[in-house]
Enzyme design. Structure first.
Site, mmCIF file in Angstrom:
data_model
loop_
_atom_site.group_PDB
_atom_site.id
_atom_site.type_symbol
_atom_site.label_atom_id
_atom_site.label_comp_id
_atom_site.label_asym_id
_atom_site.label_seq_id
_atom_site.Cartn_x
_atom_site.Cartn_y
_atom_site.Cartn_z
ATOM 1 N N LYS A 1 28.408 48.154 -55.182
ATOM 2 C CA LYS A 1 27.312 49.050 -55.543
ATOM 3 C C LYS A 1 26.144 48.215 -56.072
ATOM 4 O O LYS A 1 26.345 47.241 -56.798
ATOM 5 C CB LYS A 1 27.815 50.036 -56.597
ATOM 6 C CG LYS A 1 26.862 51.149 -56.982
ATOM 7 C CD LYS A 1 27.557 52.094 -57.948
ATOM 8 C CE LYS A 1 26.683 53.244 -58.396
ATOM 9 N NZ LYS A 1 27.413 54.150 -59.326
ATOM 10 N N SER B 1 27.092 58.827 -58.199
ATOM 11 C CA SER B 1 26.033 57.937 -57.756
ATOM 12 C C SER B 1 26.511 56.830 -56.815
ATOM 13 O O SER B 1 25.711 56.171 -56.172
ATOM 14 C CB SER B 1 25.351 57.299 -58.976
ATOM 15 O OG SER B 1 26.264 56.484 -59.712
ATOM 16 N N SER C 1 30.729 59.623 -60.886
ATOM 17 C CA SER C 1 30.059 58.792 -59.888
ATOM 18 C C SER C 1 30.985 58.011 -58.976
ATOM 19 O O SER C 1 30.538 57.432 -57.994
ATOM 20 C CB SER C 1 29.082 57.833 -60.572
ATOM 21 O OG SER C 1 27.964 58.540 -61.041
#
Length: 537
Positions: free
Chosen positions: A106, A187, A211
């Site tokens: 990420k 996210s 997330s």
């Protein structure tokens, strides 16, 4: 002349063999292969890490940047092929499970290389991070290959309440590979979508509240949110040291467990991990196909009942668990569930101001050094950074005082007490349970940049099924459990602090009998044609 001809023939044979291996590496079977399958082929000499890496880079170009255009990968590692070649050269028979395996990170996880770490924001594109995050150091030590960075909800979805998950100023809008006009959730949107689409074998996401769990569920993969302090947060763009953790995202429980094994452990740069080495272990030891047998699992009905498809899949999962010998306690009350939202938000706002300022202070090559600088940057670049939604959470956080404020210390104590000892722990102890069960979320909602996300599973006033474990800092794992109109639906298991071995055992036992995973077909819309094949399913 004859000697030269022999060498020419050998050279041609080598080229043909290399082409055959490259063609084999590019197949969907390779893209969706497990760690064990890939290692078996690499040990047999029918595949190597460089060929695998090239195949995935080609697939990213073909699927992520054209065709379905998922926008899951924000940047690929310019050194990936060279690193893979070096790993191949050093490969021995005695290697760990992640050796030579490509992993996506990420884009809030620092890498001390040529790639940027931006949390999706154009405010952080000035220079790369100065060193690897703690978990990246562990990945490299294990021989894993850092393939690139994934798109995310900008600032891990802590800029605005009206954001569209998976959108960032740097990466644009990530799509759900199952149905392209649906949202990947966030996210960790790009990490989940990339793994689901076979763009990498593994990915790392991060979670403050939902997330990892939400995008993993909506993209039909496995996601583990570890106990807070099991995995280092050093070198990760923060929201809250009280709730943040990184975790594995994979297509199977086995692969997620292997990845967790590598990244778990203490790190002097993250004081929260002081106890990690006492609890970290080889999590693949708990991959028991009979992992459901005798387990006492409580159904939290408070986290169900909001979305019919999620409820249907939950009932099917409960029936399977019973058939495999689990003892289902239904329902189980999770105390104080509706009381978590207010203190959690107070904690996050205070933590974010403190933690992001501390992080930016160590990124000395960046122009933005404080939260106030980020707010000013967004205002100055509103056309690029705020075309759809604003930054009210940034502005609210900037108004908060120091972490010594009574409002903060009271909220933190309340949130931890109600979610942990008086919440999850109380529910587990009252019925002598091994784990708690709920729908992860409903099927993916439509992407809506104008109105933002439409969360359709769980009670939106308490943040869905992820909130109790997120606030408490306890582990949770989501596993694919079924489909609704071509969209994946998952179940989530959560439990006491450091209970990853139990959760992995239950999740693996469920997965092996449910067989719910299916590769995405890249449909234009629900019931529509596949962008990849031009055909309807």
């Amino acid at each position: 002349m004859k000697h030269s001809a022999v060498h020419l023939a050998a050279f041609v044979a080598t080229l043909l063999a290399g082409s055959a291996l490259a063609a084999e590496a590019a197949t969907p079977e390779t893209a969706y292969a497990s760690i064990a399958q890939l290692q078996q082929r690499m040990d047999a000499g029918t595949l190597d890490s460089r060929q695998l890496t090239q195949a995935l880079l080609d697939r990213i170009q073909r699927i992520d940047r054209s065709g379905p255009t998922l926008r899951a990968v924000i940047e690929t590692n310019p050194e990936a092929l060279a690193l893979a070649g070096a790993l191949d050269t050093k490969r021995t028979k005695a290697h760990g499970p992640l050796y030579g395996i490509p992993v996506l990170l990420k884009d809030n996880i620092d890498t001390g290389d040529r790639m940027l770490t931006t949390a999706g924001s154009l405010a952080l594109i000035d220079a790369p991070a100065p060193r690897d995050a703690g978990l990246v150091e562990r990945l490299r030590k294990a021989g894993a290959l850092v393939l690139g960075k994934t798109n995310l909800s900008e600032w891990a979805n802590f800029r605005s309440n009206h954001a569209s998950s998976g959108w960032s100023g740097r990466g644009g809008q990530t799509k759900n590979p199952y149905v392209l006009d649906r949202n990947p959730c966030g996210s960790s949107a790009g990490s989940a979508a990339a793994v689901a689409a076979g763009l990498a074998t593994l990915a790392i996401g991060s979670e403050t509240d939902g997330s990892i769990i939400c995008p993993a569920a909506m993209n039909g993969i496995v996601g583990i949110k570890p106990t807070l302090g099991l995995v280092s947060r050093s070198g990760i763009v923060p929201i809250s040291h009280s709730q943040d953790t990184a975790g594995p995202m994979a297509r199977s429980v086995a692969d997620a467990a292997a990845l967790l094994t590598v990244i778990a452990g203490s790190d002097p740069r993250d004081p929260a991990t002081a106890e990690a080495d006492r609890h970290a272990t080889d999590y693949t030891r708990f991959l028991d196909p009979n992992g459901l047998k005798g387990k006492r699992i409580g159904v939290v009905r408070q986290l169900a009942g909001a979305e019919p498809n999620a409820d249907r899949v939950l009932e099917q999962a409960i029936a399977l668990m019973k058939a495999q010998g689990a003892i289902i306690v239904d329902p189980v009350t999770l105390p104080h569930l509706a009381e978590l939202g207010e203190p959690e938000m107070t904690v996050l706002l205070y933590d974010f101001k403190h933690d992001i300022n501390a992080y930016l202070a160590n990124r000395r090559d960046l122009k933005a050094r404080t939260l106030a600088d980020l707010i000013a940057f967004n205002q100055a670049h509103a056309g690029e950074e705020m075309p759809w939604f604003g930054q009210e959470l940034f502005e609210q956080a900037e108004k908060k005082g120091p972490l010594s404020d009574k409002a903060y210390t009271d909220a933190l104590a309340k949130a931890k007490r109600l979610s942990g000892p008086e919440g999850i722990d109380a529910a587990l102890q009252a019925q002598h349970l091994d784990a708690l069960l709920a729908p992860s979320w409903g099927p993916a909602f439509m992407t809506d940049p104008v109105l933002g996300d439409h969360i359709v599973s769980g009670d939106p006033t308490v943040g869905g099924a992820s909130q109790p474990a997120a606030v408490a800092g306890y582990p949770s794992i989501t596993v694919p459990a079924g489909f609704a109109h071509g969209l994946p639906v998952g179940i989530v298991l959560f439990g006491a602090k450091w209970s990853e071995p139990t959760l992995i055992s239950i999740a693996y036992g469920f997965e092996q009998h449910a067989g719910a995973w299916q590769p995405p077909q890249f449909l234009e819309t629900v019931g529509g044609k596949s962008v990849a094949t031009g055909k309807r399913p």
